[in-house]
Design a protein around this motif. Structure first.
Motif, PDB file in Angstrom:
ATOM      1  N   ALA A  78       0.621  13.826   3.653  1.00 42.65           N
ATOM      2  CA  ALA A  78       1.076  12.549   4.182  1.00 42.65           C
ATOM      3  C   ALA A  78       1.834  12.788   5.481  1.00 42.65           C
ATOM      4  O   ALA A  78       2.133  13.938   5.862  1.00 42.65           O
ATOM      5  CB  ALA A  78       1.978  11.869   3.159  1.00 42.65           C
ATOM      6  N   LYS A  79       2.144  11.722   6.204  1.00 43.48           N
ATOM      7  CA  LYS A  79       2.842  11.842   7.488  1.00 43.48           C
ATOM      8  C   LYS A  79       4.193  12.521   7.341  1.00 43.48           C
ATOM      9  O   LYS A  79       4.669  13.196   8.260  1.00 43.48           O
ATOM     10  CB  LYS A  79       3.029  10.451   8.112  1.00 43.48           C
ATOM     11  N   ASP A  80       4.847  12.339   6.179  1.00 48.65           N
ATOM     12  CA  ASP A  80       6.164  12.943   5.974  1.00 48.65           C
ATOM     13  C   ASP A  80       6.070  14.371   5.454  1.00 48.65           C
ATOM     14  O   ASP A  80       7.074  14.980   5.073  1.00 48.65           O
ATOM     15  CB  ASP A  80       6.987  12.094   5.000  1.00 48.65           C
ATOM     16  N   GLN A 103       0.840  -1.200   0.000  1.00 44.98           N
ATOM     17  CA  GLN A 103       0.000   0.000   0.000  1.00 44.98           C
ATOM     18  C   GLN A 103       0.877   1.253   0.000  1.00 44.98           C
ATOM     19  O   GLN A 103       0.580   2.228  -0.716  1.00 44.98           O
ATOM     20  CB  GLN A 103      -0.947  -0.005   1.210  1.00 44.98           C
ATOM     21  N   ASP A 104       1.936   1.248   0.778  1.00 45.24           N
ATOM     22  CA  ASP A 104       2.846   2.407   0.822  1.00 45.24           C
ATOM     23  C   ASP A 104       3.457   2.656  -0.551  1.00 45.24           C
ATOM     24  O   ASP A 104       3.575   3.798  -0.998  1.00 45.24           O
ATOM     25  CB  ASP A 104       3.955   2.174   1.858  1.00 45.24           C
ATOM     26  N   LEU A 105       3.841   1.564  -1.220  1.00 47.74           N
ATOM     27  CA  LEU A 105       4.454   1.707  -2.537  1.00 47.74           C
ATOM     28  C   LEU A 105       3.440   2.246  -3.555  1.00 47.74           C
ATOM     29  O   LEU A 105       3.752   3.154  -4.342  1.00 47.74           O
ATOM     30  CB  LEU A 105       4.992   0.356  -3.014  1.00 47.74           C
ATOM     31  N   VAL A 106       2.232   1.694  -3.535  1.00 54.57           N
ATOM     32  CA  VAL A 106       1.193   2.156  -4.456  1.00 54.57           C
ATOM     33  C   VAL A 106       0.915   3.639  -4.226  1.00 54.57           C
ATOM     34  O   VAL A 106       0.750   4.418  -5.178  1.00 54.57           O
ATOM     35  CB  VAL A 106      -0.096   1.323  -4.275  1.00 54.57           C
TER      36      VAL A 106
END
Length: 542
Positions: A490-492, A471-474
């Motif tokens: 996003a969190k970052d 999911q992170d990659l997608v």
């Protein structure tokens, strides 16, 4: 349940905002004014057509109110639920969704229990439809008593109440006439004699009535003779609004709900009930179900869903959830509502385990299961199953279980029978609704570039990558135009990704509008399979 538990549960129920408790509190207040040893709940069914889900909904909702009342009274007052069939009504028109319509047309006007069964399986059309209703209610496990209008009229059960209506004939007419069009008012009578000559329920003026003799006199519409007949013993029936009032009186009904289209009828029947010495039941008016075009569902038209159809694609519990939610809001009752109700039923079940007693009383599953919801582990939801079937074109349960075993090792039909049932539902739903409507759209140049990057990234992932890793990659691949969402961060701190990215994946790769979490889907379907799917979509649109 111990006395202490019952008392503490009652205390919480008295404060609960769940609608079954709100309804049950009306009955508690009613008993304070007029105490009874037994409370009668009632539902009505008009068997002029095959039972539809609205009929089931009335029984399910009334059952929820009945259980709430039992909790509020600590089960110290006996309750009964009567499922009443108006099967003595005359057949007014031939339903669109039954065979042998020509035969039914010959029986128009006769009581439904004297109309021949077009299916050839029961003594009459009314008894056939009654049996269909009872079969489902029995399958679901409802605690009810079935009452037939024909049996009540012909056995004499209604005789006392019918004579009470006759004794108050003028009062009933005074209530009904202002509600009728002038032409109808001129010929209206609350009593409908059943012709001994033709067997038809006659809509004729009553020329005389004799309360002492218990009779009415009318003119035969064909022979012009004056006919005097008793109102008892099944020789007459009542027009439906006086009939409703009489039934409440005869059976001592304390609670009955009805559709919103019957608000005025409920008021009129309530006035008639008072006029003959009764107290109208408590209840509320629920909103109607609509078909996919927003039209009211009709038994005779056969639009919307049947009970059997829902159960081909989902469990009875998911149907009960649909009935529980927002009973005073109009809702579309069509095939596309099924997947959400299936998944949300299991979400409510899962949440129930973490709730305190007060919260549980507002959880739909508490009411669906009469206070005892089962503990069910559902490792794969319905939407995921549908997407797995759609992506793999699975023809059978074994193929689908292969993907489930990859996604959730150790899960099998033996360890998770509820999931096994869900697999069968998903296969049926896919074949009937998803497959015929699959429409793959071609990607734009920007989308095509993103898909190629996703394909390459998935190819380089380790075989044991988790759903979260995927999911992170997608998500990272989708962080580009035109999918950036500057409002979501996003969190970052990087820009978020809009739902358009994920919707595109399902539209281009699977030919459907939406799907489950994409990372979870890939983990179940397999990295290699997903890469092949992307290659197929790119080749299809080359």
């Amino acid at each position: 349940m111990s006395v202490t538990d019952a008392a503490s549960l009652r205390a919480l129920a008295e404060q609960s905002g769940a609608w079954p408790f709100e309804e049950a509190r009306k009955i508690v207040a009613r008993l304070k004014k007029k105490p009874k040893d037994e409370v009668i709940f009632s539902t009505g069914y008009g068997p002029s057509g095959l039972p539809h889900i609205g009929t089931f909904g009335e029984v399910a909702r009334t059952t929820m109110v009945r259980h709430a009342f039992r909790v509020l009274t600590e089960d110290k007052i006996k309750t009964r639920l009567i499922a009443f069939s108006d099967d003595m009504d005359g057949l007014r028109k031939v339903p669109d969704n039954v065979p042998n319509g020509e035969m039914l047309a010959q029986d128009l006007g006769k009581p439904l229990t004297r109309v021949r069964d077009p299916f050839g399986t029961h003594p009459s059309f009314g008894s056939h439809n009654n049996a269909r209703l009872r079969a489902f209610l029995d399958t679901f496990g409802f605690d009810y008593e079935f009452f037939s209008a024909t049996e009540c009229y012909t056995s004499g059960r209604f005789d006392k109440a019918l004579l009470q209506v006759l004794a108050n004939y003028d009062k009933v007419m005074a209530i009904m006439l202002p509600s009728l069009r002038e032409e109808r008012a001129q010929t209206y009578s609350p009593f409908l004699p059943i012709s001994e000559r033709t067997g038809i329920v006659l809509q004729v003026p009553v020329t005389a009535h004799d309360a002492k003799a218990g009779t009415i006199t009318y003119e035969d519409p064909d022979t012009r003779e004056q006919v005097t007949t008793p109102v008892t013993g099944g020789r007459c029936k009542l027009q439906w609004k006086p009939d409703w009032a009489m039934r409440w009186y005869a059976l001592g009904v304390d609670y009955e709900m009805a559709g919103k289209d019957l608000i005025d009828s409920v008021k009129l029947s309530g006035e008639i009930n008072r006029a003959i010495g009764g107290t109208p039941p408590e209840g509320f008016n629920y909103e109607l179900f609509l078909d996919e075009k927003g039209q009211k569902i009709s038994k005779s038209k056969g639009n919307g869903l049947t009970i059997d159809e829902w159960l081909r694609y989902a469990s009875p519990e998911s149907l009960s959830l649909f009935m529980y939610r927002e009973p005073k809001a109009a809702k579309r009752l069509y095939f596309d509502v099924i997947p959400r109700n299936v998944d949300e039923y299991f979400q409510f079940l899962d949440g129930y385990q973490r709730q305190d007693e007060k919260q549980r009383l507002s959880n739909p599953v508490w009411h669906i299961h009469s206070g005892h919801p089962p503990a069910v582990d559902m490792p794969v939801n319905f939407q995921m199953l549908l997407t797995l079937v759609s992506s793999s074109n699975a023809e059978n349960a074994e193929t689908l279980w292969g993907f489930i075993a990859r996604y959730r090792p150790g899960v099998s039909p033996q360890t998770h029978p509820k999931l096994h049932a869900l697999v069968g539902y998903a296969l049926n739903y896919y074949r009937d609704f998803v497959l015929p409507t699959k429409r793959f759209r071609e990607p734009t140049d920007q989308e095509r570039a993103a898909l190629m990057d996703l394909r390459d990234a998935l190819s380089n992932m380790p075989a044991d990558a988790t759903a979260e890793n995927i999911q992170d990659l997608v998500y990272e691949i989708g962080r580009r135009e035109p999918f950036l969402d500057e409002k979501k961060k996003a969190k970052d701190g990087k820009p978020g990704v809009s739902l358009d990215w994920f919707n595109m994946l399902y539209q281009v790769l699977l030919g459907q509008e939406k799907g489950p979490r994409f990372g979870s889907f890939v983990a179940a379907y397999g990295l290699r399979n997903t890469v092949d799917m992307i290659d197929g979509a790119l080749a299809r649109s080359a």
